[in-house]
Structures are given as structure tokens and as C-alpha cells.
Design a protein around this motif. Sequence first.
Motif, PDB file in Angstrom:
ATOM      1  N   ARG A 112      63.061  41.375   4.302  1.00  0.00           N
ATOM      2  CA  ARG A 112      63.756  42.654   4.371  1.00  0.00           C
ATOM      3  C   ARG A 112      63.583  43.376   3.047  1.00  0.00           C
ATOM      4  O   ARG A 112      63.560  42.748   1.994  1.00  0.00           O
ATOM      5  CB  ARG A 112      65.236  42.472   4.667  1.00  0.00           C
ATOM      6  N   LYS A 139      65.152  50.441   2.174  1.00  0.00           N
ATOM      7  CA  LYS A 139      64.347  51.522   2.759  1.00  0.00           C
ATOM      8  C   LYS A 139      64.675  52.887   2.159  1.00  0.00           C
ATOM      9  O   LYS A 139      64.661  53.897   2.836  1.00  0.00           O
ATOM     10  CB  LYS A 139      64.496  51.552   4.277  1.00  0.00           C
ATOM     11  N   THR A 178      58.085  55.915   5.762  1.00  0.00           N
ATOM     12  CA  THR A 178      58.556  54.747   6.517  1.00  0.00           C
ATOM     13  C   THR A 178      58.213  54.884   7.998  1.00  0.00           C
ATOM     14  O   THR A 178      57.893  53.892   8.652  1.00  0.00           O
ATOM     15  CB  THR A 178      60.065  54.503   6.323  1.00  0.00           C
ATOM     16  N   TYR A 231      55.906  52.260  10.101  1.00  0.00           N
ATOM     17  CA  TYR A 231      56.351  51.737  11.398  1.00  0.00           C
ATOM     18  C   TYR A 231      55.249  51.925  12.451  1.00  0.00           C
ATOM     19  O   TYR A 231      54.914  50.991  13.179  1.00  0.00           O
ATOM     20  CB  TYR A 231      57.637  52.439  11.821  1.00  0.00           C
ATOM     21  N   ILE A 236      56.185  47.685   9.438  1.00  0.00           N
ATOM     22  CA  ILE A 236      57.627  47.467   9.386  1.00  0.00           C
ATOM     23  C   ILE A 236      58.183  47.672  10.784  1.00  0.00           C
ATOM     24  O   ILE A 236      57.558  48.314  11.634  1.00  0.00           O
ATOM     25  CB  ILE A 236      58.334  48.416   8.390  1.00  0.00           C
ATOM     26  N   LEU A 251      60.115  43.858   7.428  1.00  0.00           N
ATOM     27  CA  LEU A 251      58.657  43.922   7.401  1.00  0.00           C
ATOM     28  C   LEU A 251      58.072  42.963   8.428  1.00  0.00           C
ATOM     29  O   LEU A 251      58.567  41.846   8.604  1.00  0.00           O
ATOM     30  CB  LEU A 251      58.119  43.562   6.019  1.00  0.00           C
TER      31      LEU A 251
END
Length: 77
Positions: free
Chosen positions: A25, A28, A35, A39, A44, A56
Motif C-alpha cells: 500500500r 495516494k 493515479t 490504474y 494500482i 499496488l
Amino acid sequence: MTVDEDKIDDAVLALMWLTIHDERRAWKSFDWGATDRLYRKGLIHDPMNKSKSVFLTEEGLERSRELFRSMFTRKAE
């Protein structure tokens, strides 16, 4: 000036390595656009939650470590 978002994403992922806790972890507190791209790249898990950290993936954890080493460490003398 054209921004290379892939380089931004690499820098964010490398900096996530600094805040790794609970095995995979990371905090963020980075740009939401970055981010979201991490993703979509599968590095992540979904960052859109109330948690202050992001999980992650296995690939993301490995890449984060590699990027951190290549960008922010010195070679042994």
C-alpha cells in the motif's frame, strides 16, 4: 510544451515506493490524473475510494521498486 504523461506516471510510481506500507500500500497524495492512468495501466488498484492509500498490483510494486532505484539511487563507489 508537450508533457510526457508516461514520464510523469513513472515518477509518481517511483515516489510511491517511498511510502510503501502493509507490503504493497502507498499513500495516494498524488495528482488524480496520474493515479487514474496508473490504474488504467494495471499498476494500482482503483484509487477512487475513501482510503488515503492505494494498493499496488504485483506488477506495480515491482515496477515502483525498479523505477525508484533507477531514478533516485546512486551507484556504489
